[in-house]
Write a protein that holds these residues in place. Structure first.
Motif, mmCIF file in Angstrom:
data_model
loop_
_atom_site.group_PDB
_atom_site.id
_atom_site.type_symbol
_atom_site.label_atom_id
_atom_site.label_comp_id
_atom_site.label_asym_id
_atom_site.label_seq_id
_atom_site.Cartn_x
_atom_site.Cartn_y
_atom_site.Cartn_z
ATOM 1 N N ARG A 143 75.903 75.103 19.626
ATOM 2 C CA ARG A 143 75.377 74.560 18.483
ATOM 3 C C ARG A 143 73.974 75.128 17.950
ATOM 4 O O ARG A 143 73.766 75.358 17.068
ATOM 5 C CB ARG A 143 75.518 72.949 18.412
ATOM 6 C CG ARG A 143 76.832 72.391 18.223
ATOM 7 C CD ARG A 143 76.668 71.082 17.860
ATOM 8 N NE ARG A 143 76.179 70.293 18.818
ATOM 9 C CZ ARG A 143 77.056 69.938 19.894
ATOM 10 N NH1 ARG A 143 78.090 69.929 20.054
ATOM 11 N NH2 ARG A 143 76.561 69.384 21.176
ATOM 12 N N ALA A 144 73.224 75.151 19.342
ATOM 13 C CA ALA A 144 71.864 75.335 19.189
ATOM 14 C C ALA A 144 71.665 77.129 18.554
ATOM 15 O O ALA A 144 70.975 77.466 18.159
ATOM 16 C CB ALA A 144 70.986 75.454 20.498
ATOM 17 N N ALA A 189 70.745 80.186 11.905
ATOM 18 C CA ALA A 189 70.655 79.567 10.372
ATOM 19 C C ALA A 189 69.020 79.778 10.191
ATOM 20 O O ALA A 189 68.653 79.883 9.026
ATOM 21 C CB ALA A 189 70.974 78.216 10.357
ATOM 22 N N ALA A 190 68.311 79.411 11.127
ATOM 23 C CA ALA A 190 66.827 79.413 10.901
ATOM 24 C C ALA A 190 66.229 80.852 10.870
ATOM 25 O O ALA A 190 65.050 80.788 10.437
ATOM 26 C CB ALA A 190 66.160 78.739 12.001
ATOM 27 N N ASP A 226 66.816 71.017 21.121
ATOM 28 C CA ASP A 226 68.259 70.732 21.436
ATOM 29 C C ASP A 226 68.647 71.712 22.636
ATOM 30 O O ASP A 226 69.701 71.324 23.647
ATOM 31 C CB ASP A 226 68.899 70.993 20.193
ATOM 32 C CG ASP A 226 68.751 69.905 18.878
ATOM 33 O OD1 ASP A 226 68.304 68.910 19.450
ATOM 34 O OD2 ASP A 226 69.110 70.227 17.774
ATOM 35 N N ARG A 227 68.409 72.996 22.424
ATOM 36 C CA ARG A 227 68.729 73.769 23.637
ATOM 37 C C ARG A 227 68.279 73.016 24.900
ATOM 38 O O ARG A 227 68.941 73.376 26.037
ATOM 39 C CB ARG A 227 68.075 75.415 23.105
ATOM 40 C CG ARG A 227 68.683 76.165 24.540
ATOM 41 C CD ARG A 227 68.425 77.858 23.958
ATOM 42 N NE ARG A 227 66.964 78.006 24.213
ATOM 43 C CZ ARG A 227 66.291 79.152 23.765
ATOM 44 N NH1 ARG A 227 67.030 80.088 23.250
ATOM 45 N NH2 ARG A 227 65.181 79.313 23.870
ATOM 46 N N PRO A 270 63.593 73.523 11.609
ATOM 47 C CA PRO A 270 64.927 74.005 12.246
ATOM 48 C C PRO A 270 64.680 74.883 13.384
ATOM 49 O O PRO A 270 65.895 74.535 14.414
ATOM 50 C CB PRO A 270 65.446 74.772 10.986
ATOM 51 C CG PRO A 270 64.345 75.059 10.241
ATOM 52 C CD PRO A 270 63.432 74.125 10.418
ATOM 53 N N ARG A 284 73.812 78.600 16.864
ATOM 54 C CA ARG A 284 74.262 78.756 15.335
ATOM 55 C C ARG A 284 73.047 78.158 14.639
ATOM 56 O O ARG A 284 72.513 78.641 13.553
ATOM 57 C CB ARG A 284 75.241 77.623 15.043
ATOM 58 C CG ARG A 284 76.832 78.451 15.594
ATOM 59 C CD ARG A 284 77.779 77.715 14.950
ATOM 60 N NE ARG A 284 78.047 76.242 15.549
ATOM 61 C CZ ARG A 284 78.747 75.868 16.706
ATOM 62 N NH1 ARG A 284 79.104 76.810 17.190
ATOM 63 N NH2 ARG A 284 78.671 74.708 16.853
ATOM 64 N N ASP A 285 72.203 77.025 14.961
ATOM 65 C CA ASP A 285 71.082 76.612 14.433
ATOM 66 C C ASP A 285 70.044 77.490 14.313
ATOM 67 O O ASP A 285 69.179 77.802 13.416
ATOM 68 C CB ASP A 285 70.519 75.352 15.087
ATOM 69 C CG ASP A 285 71.504 73.966 14.647
ATOM 70 O OD1 ASP A 285 72.349 74.169 13.867
ATOM 71 O OD2 ASP A 285 71.323 73.126 15.699
ATOM 72 N N SER A 324 63.381 72.650 16.405
ATOM 73 C CA SER A 324 64.474 71.579 16.806
ATOM 74 C C SER A 324 65.587 72.267 17.689
ATOM 75 O O SER A 324 66.040 71.540 18.351
ATOM 76 C CB SER A 324 65.141 70.889 15.468
ATOM 77 O OG SER A 324 63.930 70.126 14.773
ATOM 78 N N ALA A 325 66.045 73.417 16.940
ATOM 79 C CA ALA A 325 66.909 73.974 17.928
ATOM 80 C C ALA A 325 66.629 74.391 19.254
ATOM 81 O O ALA A 325 67.355 74.453 20.296
ATOM 82 C CB ALA A 325 67.367 75.499 17.142
#
Length: 953
Positions: free
Chosen positions: A911-912, A918-919, A896-897, A889, A914-915, A892-893
């Motif tokens: 979104r990144a 969350a991680a 994505d960033r 997670p 928030r990810d 991957s964030a």
């Protein structure tokens, strides 16, 4: 002082009696005033009163009357206090307390063992009171009772000291009581212990007849009068270290001996005074030998204090040596108490009456007699009673213990008493157990450990008692391990192995039987060495266990031990100070194979399979990880080792095999499978009995689970296992190792405060360990350096980077974890080109250093650095990284960033963020908001500031 008068009328006061006596010498009022230190007017007042009370017409008649009533013999000289020949050191609190006590109470007894300083303290108090002329205007008298052997002579001795002679028609006791009846004075009676039975009745008569008289007695035992108030004289204070009273006395007396000690040795003098229990006489005698023995000689000689602590001729032979002082006390005891004193000398720690009964309660003593005798010895200050909520314990000072041990040998009771003591120690150790080790357990262990060690030392030195010593050593090793005293636990297991095999004179059958328990003790010692991160010792001890098992005819055990030695050389290679040569380890593995060959033993087969898997895993760790078939072959061997260990029902072996499987999967590029194998180790070990081997395996399992969790982005699990590892009490000796993975996880989270606090513990423990080097220490240091960089503290970062060079290896830092942490910091600062350069090598080129934990972070950061630097392969790197980190997670964030940054996708950045949150990556979540710009940048900056990190880049 004036000569006493004979039987003055009861109406005449003590001061009037003194004036009357001097009138009998035909002195003038002025001369009388000078003698008594009072004014002439006061003398005139006393003379007028005497004229009235004695009904004589004038002063001349009064003088004749006094002269007629005076004793015919010359008056005795005025008594004075003995003048000490050396300065009195310390005892400020005791002097004040004792002076207050003797002023407020009629009889005070200063009690303490011989040599503690009772006489000097009493003299100091008496001099202080005499100088004050307040509460005792009629004087202070000192009487030494050492010469008195007949209690009937007490009165005569005191009378001679205070200047009272026999009067017509009265015995000396009556004359003394009459002379002191009206006095407001203090009488100091020194050394009452030898006439203790007579002193009590004498004092009762004296204090009843003399209502204004107070008595300060010194004695090694209470006098047991109903009006007695006891003041226990403590040893010299050792509080304050090198500024303590005990050290000050030593330094002063040593200087007087002609060789003033250098002030730099005061710290070592503290330890010396501790060993002397703060006993004033012992310290003085030791200081007297400073000039000839020096500190090293004195320290070495204190194992025989009775020999070393002696001086030249003294006015009182009792104080010529510590032995003479103790002889004096010993001679005052009855036969039963002498026997008890020598028998309880085997105890080195405070002991209960029950323990003493078990050890000393043999003919002619019974356990009941022992309990009674302990009280009498405490009364004589030969033991110290220590009341507590759990019951009373007794303790003897070290000099008294050594004296008792000598007497025990002289009485030919040493072997019997030592054997009984060892049996009691073993019974107490078994009752204590090695589980449920809470605070109460630790207190009970501490109370027992000293005696266990002493009993073991004595038994180990007697060939006939080696089997007994083996059991003691083994039990002490188990308890030391349970109490997290790992250094001693390893030492005692090795000692137990040596004791089990005897001195080499056993016949072959007995030698073979003895080798089996020796091998087991050596295995435990190897497990403890593992907990201590001492790879060399693990290797040595497994080899020694294999040889012992071979001698004992245990081929399966020998195969397991030899295979374990080979495995250690590969699994824990970073914990060696000198790694054995490859050829040597290959030879050990070959011997393990040959030994296990004819043995149908699943555990032996599992051990050999594990060693082979470890060898292969290490071999493929040294090359680029593109040999898929070979990597998969390593995985297959490790899986076979796991299956064999499970078949053997050995959770420790299964955990070790799972570790090899985790490593093999790492080399095969299967990060999540590697993390899964690492997690399974913790579950497998949950049901394993707690032994040194299983404890070591658990520490490694927690470390690997935390590390692989970091590798796959499960930061919550990494912190949970890191905290569990850091909280293991047995890792206090290697606290740097215990905290290392928690530092790494906290760094990825962005928990600056956690890293700062953990870093302090890490540094302290690493220094105490002798600055060990290990594969897990470099990443921890680099992680701390990164956090300090994010905080803008370049000095602290530089200190941690210097530590990286000592704790880790250059290649690991350059190509592995160092590249990851440095790149994160460079990107934070906006130095994209430098970050790109730091991550320049393709992952396949640095596979050995990134595949285990750092691969996902390496490729994700590499993609993001390419985006920031505008690298033409940025898109390709993003795509490649996305494939590698799928399922991670946090990584991957980050990928994505990178994609969102490349395309300017603000919603994608949010979104990144928030990810990341969350991680558990609070730092990266805050930095992503900052990168999103606009209104989000303010929130990101505030979040970074709240984390204690700088806003940059």
């Amino acid at each position: 002082m004036p000569r006493p008068v004979v039987s003055p009328p009861s109406s005449i006061s003590a001061r009037e009696a003194e004036v009357l006596a001097l009138l009998g010498e035909f002195l003038s009022n002025a001369e009388i005033a000078a003698r008594l230190f009072i004014s002439v007017r006061t003398v005139e007042s006393h003379v007028s009163s005497l004229l009235r009370k004695l009904e004589v017409p004038d002063r001349r008649a009064l003088s004749r009357h006094a002269a007629e009533q005076a004793r015919p013999q010359p008056s005795a000289p005025a008594p004075v206090l003995p003048t000490p020949l050396t300065a009195f050191v310390g005892r400020v609190r005791e002097r004040a307390e004792l002076a207050e006590a003797v002023t407020a109470r009629r009889q005070v007894t200063a009690v303490g063992p011989g040599g503690v300083g009772k006489t000097r303290l009493a003299l100091a108090v008496a001099a202080r009171i005499a100088a004050s002329e307040g509460d005792f205007p009629d004087g202070v008298w000192f009487v030494d009772l050492v010469p008195v052997t007949d209690p009937a002579r007490l009165g005569a001795t005191v009378a001679a000291a205070v200047g009272v002679g026999e009067q017509p028609g009265r015995d000396i006791d009556e004359s003394l009581l009459s002379a002191l009846a009206g006095r407001r004075a203090l009488l100091v009676l020194d050394n009452c212990e030898q006439v203790r039975d007579g002193v009590g009745p004498f004092l009762e008569r004296l204090l009843t007849a003399c209502p204004h008289l107070h008595v300060l007695a010194t004695s090694r035992a209470r006098l047991l009068t109903p009006f007695e108030w006891v003041y226990a004289v403590p040893p010299l204070s050792r509080e304050g270290g090198d500024a303590s009273e005990a050290v000050s006395l030593f330094m002063e007396r040593a200087a007087a001996a002609g060789l003033p000690p250098d002030p730099t040795v005061r710290g070592r003098v503290v330890a010396l005074c501790e060993r002397l229990d703060g006993m004033a006489l012992a310290i003085e005698l030791a200081a007297a030998r400073w000039a000839t023995l020096g500190l090293d000689g004195l320290t070495a000689g204190l194992s025989d204090q009775l020999r070393v602590l002696s001086g030249g001729p003294r006015a009182t032979d009792r104080h010529r040596s510590v032995r003479a002082v103790l002889d004096w006390s010993h001679d005052l005891l009855g036969p039963a108490d002498r026997a008890l004193l020598r028998r309880v000398s085997v105890f080195v720690a405070p002991f209960t009456a029950g323990a003493a009964g078990e050890v000393a309660g043999y003919a002619p003593l019974t356990p009941a007699a022992v309990a009674d005798g302990l009280g009498r010895l405490a009364e004589q200050s030969l033991l110290t009673a220590l009341p507590a909520a759990s019951g009373t314990r007794y303790r003897a000072l070290e000099t008294i213990r050594q004296y008792g041990a000598e007497r025990l040998t002289e009485a030919d009771e040493a072997l019997n008493t030592q054997t009984r003591h060892a049996a009691w120690c073993l019974s107490a150790a078994v009752a204590l157990g090695a589980t449920d080790t809470g605070a109460d357990w630790r207190a009970r262990f501490d109370a027992l450990a000293g005696d266990l060690r002493a009993a073991l030392a004595v038994a180990a030195g007697q060939p006939s008692r080696r089997p007994e010593a083996y059991v003691l050593a083994l039990r002490l090793a188990e308890l030391a391990f349970a109490g997290n005293l790992l250094g001693e636990a390893q030492q005692r297991y090795e000692q137990a192995a040596e004791l089990a095999e005897g001195d080499g004179d056993m016949v072959s059958a007995a030698a073979a039987a003895a080798a089996v328990p020796a091998a087991e003790a050596l295995r435990h010692a190897a497990g403890v060495a593992g907990c201590r991160r001492h790879g060399d010792d693990m290797y040595r001890l497994h080899l020694a266990a294999g040889e012992a098992a071979r001698r004992g005819g245990d081929a399966a055990g020998a195969a397991r031990d030899l295979a374990a030695a080979a495995t250690v050389a590969y699994r824990f290679s970073s914990e060696f100070t000198r790694l054995p040569a490859v050829a040597e380890v290959a030879g050990v593995l070959g011997e393990a194979r040959r030994t296990a060959g004819p043995v149908d033993d699943p555990a032996a087969a599992a051990g050999v399979a594990l060693a082979e898997a470890a060898v292969l895993a290490d071999a493929f760790g040294a090359v680029q990880g593109d040999a898929d078939n070979s990597a998969e072959e390593t995985v297959a061997r490790a899986e076979r080792a796991v299956a064999l260990a499970r078949q053997a029902g050995d959770p420790v072996a299964e955990s070790a095999a799972l570790d090899a499987l985790s490593g093999a999967r790492t080399w095969a590029g299967r990060s999540f499978a590697a993390a899964d194998a690492a997690r399974r180790r913790i579950d497998v070990l949950a049901a394993a009995p707690r032994t040194p081997g299983s404890a070591h395996e658990l520490t490694d399992a927690l470390a690997m689970a935390a590390g692989t969790a970091v590798g796959v982005g499960d930061l919550a699990a990494a912190r949970r296992w890191g905290q569990e590892l850091a909280g293991l009490p047995m890792l206090a000796e290697v606290g740097h190792y215990a905290t290392s993975w928690l530092l790494v996880a906290d760094a990825f989270v962005g928990d600056a405060q956690g890293v700062l606090a953990g870093g302090t513990r890490f540094l302290d423990a690493w220094e105490q360990s002798g600055r060990q080097r290990s594969f897990s220490l470099g990443p921890a240091a680099a992680a701390a350096a990164m956090i300090h960089g994010l905080r803008g503290d370049e000095q602290a970062r530089a200190r941690w980077l210097a530590l990286v060079e000592e704790a880790g290896t250059e290649a690991e830092y350059r190509y592995g974890y160092g590249a990851v942490f440095d790149a994160m910091l460079l990107l934070h600062r906006g130095e994209a080109a430098a970050a790109l350069e730091r991550l320049a090598p393709e992952p396949e080129r640095v596979w050995k250093w990134v595949s285990w934990i750092w691969l996902h972070w390496y490729v994700a950061l590499r993609a993001e650095a390419a985006v920031f630097a505008g690298h033409p392969e940025a898109e390709a790197r993003i795509a490649a990284a996305r494939t590698v980190v799928a399922g991670n997670p946090a990584a991957s964030a980050q990928v994505d960033r990178a994609q969102a940054l490349r395309t300017g996708d603000v919603p994608g950045l949010l979104r990144a963020a928030r990810d990341f949150a969350a991680a558990g990556c609070r730092y990266q979540a805050a930095r992503t908001l900052l990168l999103a710009g606009g209104e989000h940048a303010k929130a990101g900056a505030e979040a970074l500031t709240a984390l204690g990190l700088q806003v940059a880049g």
